[in-house]
Motif scaffolding. Structure first.
Motif, PDB file in Angstrom:
ATOM      1  N   ASN A 231       0.861  -1.166   0.000  1.00 51.39           N
ATOM      2  CA  ASN A 231       0.000   0.000   0.000  1.00 51.39           C
ATOM      3  C   ASN A 231       0.908   1.229   0.000  1.00 51.39           C
ATOM      4  OD1 ASN A 231       0.741   0.597   2.704  1.00 51.39           O
ATOM      5  ND2 ASN A 231      -0.982  -0.576   3.523  1.00 51.39           N
TER       6      ASN A 231
ATOM      7  N   THR B  91      -1.667  -0.626  -3.801  1.00 57.50           N
ATOM      8  CA  THR B  91      -3.052  -0.294  -3.502  1.00 57.50           C
ATOM      9  C   THR B  91      -3.116   1.090  -2.878  1.00 57.50           C
ATOM     10  OG1 THR B  91      -2.956  -1.362  -1.325  1.00 57.50           O
ATOM     11  CG2 THR B  91      -3.672  -2.706  -3.181  1.00 57.50           C
TER      12      THR B  91
ATOM     13  N   ALA C 289      -5.693   1.408  -7.599  1.00 57.91           N
ATOM     14  CA  ALA C 289      -4.446   0.661  -7.495  1.00 57.91           C
ATOM     15  C   ALA C 289      -3.665   0.765  -8.796  1.00 57.91           C
ATOM     16  CB  ALA C 289      -4.725  -0.810  -7.173  1.00 57.91           C
TER      17      ALA C 289
ATOM     18  N   PHE D  41      -8.240  -7.859  -2.555  1.00 55.35           N
ATOM     19  CA  PHE D  41      -7.612  -7.301  -3.758  1.00 55.35           C
ATOM     20  C   PHE D  41      -6.551  -8.257  -4.291  1.00 55.35           C
ATOM     21  CE2 PHE D  41      -3.920  -5.335  -5.586  1.00 55.35           C
ATOM     22  CZ  PHE D  41      -4.418  -4.438  -6.519  1.00 55.35           C
TER      23      PHE D  41
END
Length: 299
Positions: free
Chosen positions: A179, A216, A222, A250
């Motif tokens: 992330n 993400t 993303a 995801f």
């Protein structure tokens, strides 16, 4: 106990546990969440982990049976308890975690059966948290010599962020998921001074010879930095119930896209949609049918 057949397309390695929320426990752990959603998406999936010989472990086993997730590689520990994590949700429904230590999954052992099944799989999915203890870390290190596509889900949970361990895991990965916060922290940890996402990605790819990276970004969607180029997947606006497990969902959809040989754009679009879909539901492994997800995507 009825076991799902061996020879899975994907195998997830690491922590399975109970997330202890203010309103009650939910099954969790990134490997468990990913395995759950992969199975929902039609990808035969097994899990390598360890539970205690206790009621929490028994309940997780019953859930795996119910979900159809392969448990032939699950181990049992008579000394250490099944893992629990205390989850705290803030006003925006974002989660923080208190991860108890030591627990059963810190002591995953090596054996020939596990190594053989990983070698026959298409994907080995693992995270950095599962390497916090030497026993499970050594087992993972051996399994990463597989010919399967190695998918690393960076999960930088304090106080278990160790530079040398991350370095080894990154070097052995074929695909890494970050992330935005984890991307920034990894760059800082390894001496990068880049501030732009593209530059941060290139720094890590070149430093650790990582073929592909996915990032993400919550409601911003993303990005997929593949061998063939750059692709962005948008996230539809949703009312978030909680974010627990949305990144894992995801990743499951991302791997499923690769498994089904979708185009890179389809892979990232499908994954972004799945992350958003799961954020509209409670917990990392909410009950749903694939038709529910398809209907959500079509809106």
């Amino acid at each position: 106990m009825n076991e799902v057949q061996d020879n899975h397309h994907a195998i997830c390695y690491g922590e399975i546990l109970w997330d202890v929320l203010p309103d009650g426990p939910q099954p969790g752990g990134a490997p468990l969440n990913v395995a759950y959603h992969l199975n929902k998406l039609g990808v035969s999936t097994g899990i390598i982990s360890k539970v205690g010989e206790d009621i929490n472990g028994y309940q997780l086993i019953k859930l795996l049976e119910k979900w159809g997730v392969g448990q032939s590689l699950l181990q049992y520990d008579s000394e250490y308890d099944t893992s629990e994590v205390r989850v705290i949700l803030n006003e925006e429904n974002d989660a923080s975690y208190e991860i108890l230590y030591p627990v059963a999954w810190d002591f995953i052992n090596k054996d020939d059966k596990t190594a053989n099944e990983v070698n026959e799989a298409s994907f080995l999915v693992y995270g950095s948290l599962s390497s916090r203890n030497k026993t499970s870390r050594d087992t993972l290190s051996e399994l990463l010599e597989t010919g399967a596509t190695r998918v690393l889900d960076i999960n930088m949970r304090e106080p278990y962020v160790k530079k040398e361990i991350l370095k080894e895991l990154l070097h052995k990965a074929d695909i890494v998921k970050f992330n935005l916060s984890e991307l920034k922290r990894c760059n800082t940890l390894f001496g990068s001074q880049f501030s732009e996402e593209h530059d941060q990605i290139m720094f890590l790819r070149e430093t650790f010879n990582i073929p592909e990276v996915v990032v993400t970004k919550g409601e911003a969607g993303a990005s997929y930095y593949s061998r063939s180029g750059y692709y962005h997947g948008s996230c539809p606006p949703v009312r978030v119930v909680d974010t627990i497990g949305s990144g894992d969902a995801f990743l499951a959809a991302f791997i499923a896209g690769l498994h089904y040989h979708y185009s890179p754009q389809e892979v990232i679009d499908n994954a972004a949609a799945m992350g958003a879909f799961v954020a509209t539901r409670k917990g990392g492994c909410p009950e749903y049918q694939i038709t529910d997800f398809l209907q959500f995507k079509s809106q």
